[in-house]
Design an enzyme around this catalytic site. Structure first.
Site, PDB file in Angstrom:
ATOM      1  N   SER A 164       0.781  -1.246   0.000  1.00  0.00           N
ATOM      2  CA  SER A 164       0.000   0.000   0.000  1.00  0.00           C
ATOM      3  C   SER A 164       0.807   1.288   0.000  1.00  0.00           C
ATOM      4  O   SER A 164       0.233   2.361  -0.182  1.00  0.00           O
ATOM      5  CB  SER A 164      -0.962   0.019   1.201  1.00  0.00           C
ATOM      6  OG  SER A 164      -2.134  -0.694   0.903  1.00  0.00           O
ATOM      7  N   LYS A 215       0.306   3.721  -2.831  1.00  0.00           N
ATOM      8  CA  LYS A 215      -0.715   4.766  -2.870  1.00  0.00           C
ATOM      9  C   LYS A 215      -0.104   6.169  -2.851  1.00  0.00           C
ATOM     10  O   LYS A 215      -0.752   7.139  -3.268  1.00  0.00           O
ATOM     11  CB  LYS A 215      -1.676   4.586  -1.693  1.00  0.00           C
ATOM     12  CG  LYS A 215      -2.552   3.333  -1.796  1.00  0.00           C
ATOM     13  CD  LYS A 215      -3.468   3.197  -0.595  1.00  0.00           C
ATOM     14  CE  LYS A 215      -4.508   2.094  -0.790  1.00  0.00           C
ATOM     15  NZ  LYS A 215      -3.973   0.747  -0.573  1.00  0.00           N
ATOM     16  N   SER A 267      -6.183   3.628   4.026  1.00  0.00           N
ATOM     17  CA  SER A 267      -5.575   2.809   2.976  1.00  0.00           C
ATOM     18  C   SER A 267      -6.634   2.121   2.133  1.00  0.00           C
ATOM     19  O   SER A 267      -6.512   0.947   1.779  1.00  0.00           O
ATOM     20  CB  SER A 267      -4.616   1.767   3.572  1.00  0.00           C
ATOM     21  OG  SER A 267      -3.724   1.302   2.591  1.00  0.00           O
TER      22      SER A 267
END
Length: 409
Positions: free
Chosen positions: A112, A115, A170
């Site tokens: 993640s 991102k 997230s």
């Protein structure tokens, strides 16, 4: 006479360059290998596919001191903490100095923390006040057990709320919506392409996005050094810094889903002194990943780490230890630099530049006039003696708190 002409050009370049000027090499030279301090986790991680090799032309981006799969650290610095992370970097966001790293350019799976690249690529394109509708296709193929903001198909949300859901919770669903919006007529694939275009602009050459969320995809990689470049670009935006500093917020009810409570999952915010922002990640393939930024004594340091394990410290404990190590170094300590986007700074492979010589095989060392003259005389002597080549030879941390893993994806 050919060897004499080659050496003469080198001698001329050295003698006519003003003191403090930068002299570039045309061929990158790898830094001497030094093993990274590592600690074995209690449980061996599952086997993962071998990452692709690093392009030799990209390995020395930021300085030859970073061109190593092992440790890059200033010569006289205290030994970095032993961590399970397979690669990491500590860098100063303001000066651009890289303080140290382990395998800084090695390909690793991001999870993640990808991102942040989505934010760097699409925040300039999207109006935060625009209200958009979530499509059913945005939620297709998302595991309900993965990290989600909780948007509903047919619901209408502001772009600002989607950024908060992406960066604080997230949200993989928020990532899909934002990528579709930013991709224009090309939809979500266009948003992913924008991420890859941004990576090239930033010269993050080890980074390739296959998904907007960081969920594992074919050929998806990044590096600890690339993450530092991406973090620096994103952190230059006031709106990004504001989102990342938000502790909690609420998103109005949509289509019977109730009010969404959004909470920042960076457990170090408010607990680690000076913590400004942080982003965790986890997949079975990537293991634990983390990017954090903290400020102390006027210095803003970023730590990026990939491939960490849950124990003994977890990614947050390892990030804490690495930040402590970085803040303990002198402000001018360096083994390399974060390059500017679009090639607007000097050649990636600069190895001779004005500096204080603190870098351990880094991208700069101090060159005084006697040194230049002495080197020139040595080259000339080599020519006289019939030499055909000449090569210059480059010359306990506080224990981190034990932390549990943040599982996201």
């Amino acid at each position: 006479m050919a060897p004499f002409r080659i050496v003469a050009v080198t001698l001329s370049a050295l003698l006519v360059s003003p003191v403090g000027a930068t002299v570039t090499r045309t061929r990158a030279v790898a830094a001497p290998h030094r093993p990274c301090p590592t600690v074995e986790p209690p449980a061996r991680p599952p086997a993962t596919p071998s990452p692709p090799p690093v392009d030799p032309n990209h390995r020395a981006v930021g300085g030859e001191g970073l061109a190593t799969p092992g440790l890059a650290a200033p010569r006289d610095a205290p030994r970095p903490p032993a961590v399970t992370a397979t690669s990491w970097v500590v860098a100063d966001l303001d000066s651009g100095r890289v303080l140290g790293g382990c395998g800084p350019h090695e390909h690793r799976t991001p999870a993640s923390v990808q991102k942040l690249l989505l934010a760097a690529a699409l925040m300039p394109r999207l109006d935060p006040t625009e209200v958009v509708e979530v499509k059913r296709e945005d939620l297709r193929d998302l595991d309900p057990e993965s990290s989600l903001m909780g948007v509903a198909a047919g619901g209408r949300y502001s772009v600002q709320d989607l950024w908060l859901g992406l960066l604080l919770e997230s949200g993989n669903d928020a990532a899909n919506v934002l990528a579709r919006l930013g991709g224009g007529a090309a939809g979500r694939p266009g948003g992913v392409q924008a991420m890859n275009d941004e990576a090239r602009r930033l010269r993050a050459y080890q980074t390739h996005a296959a998904t907007p969320s960081g969920l594992d995809g074919p050929g998806q990689y990044t590096s600890a050094y690339d993450l530092a470049l991406i973090t620096r670009a994103a952190f230059a935006r006031e709106d990004f810094r504001r989102y990342m500093a938000t502790r909690a917020t609420q998103v109005p009810e949509q289509r019977g889903r109730g009010t969404l409570a959004i909470t920042n999952d960076n457990a170090l915010l408010g607990r680690y002194p000076g913590m400004l922002a942080g982003k965790t990640g986890f997949t079975d393939l990537a293991r634990q990943t983390y990017v954090g930024v903290a400020e102390r004594d006027g210095r803003r340091l970023a730590v990026t780490l990939l491939g960490a394990e849950t124990a003994p410290l977890g990614s947050l404990g390892e990030a804490t230890a690495l930040l402590n190590w970085g803040f303990g170094l002198p402000p001018d300590a360096s083994v390399g630099r974060l390059v500017a986007p679009d090639g607007k700074d000097k050649d990636d492979r600069v190895v001779i530049a004005a500096g204080d010589g603190r870098g351990g095989g880094g991208d700069s060392s101090s060159l005084s006039p006697p040194f230049l003259l002495g080197l020139g005389a040595t080259i000339l002597l080599s020519v006289v003696l019939g030499a055909t080549t000449f090569r210059r030879r480059n010359m306990r941390l506080p224990s981190a708190p034990r932390t549990t893993a943040d599982v996201e994806d």
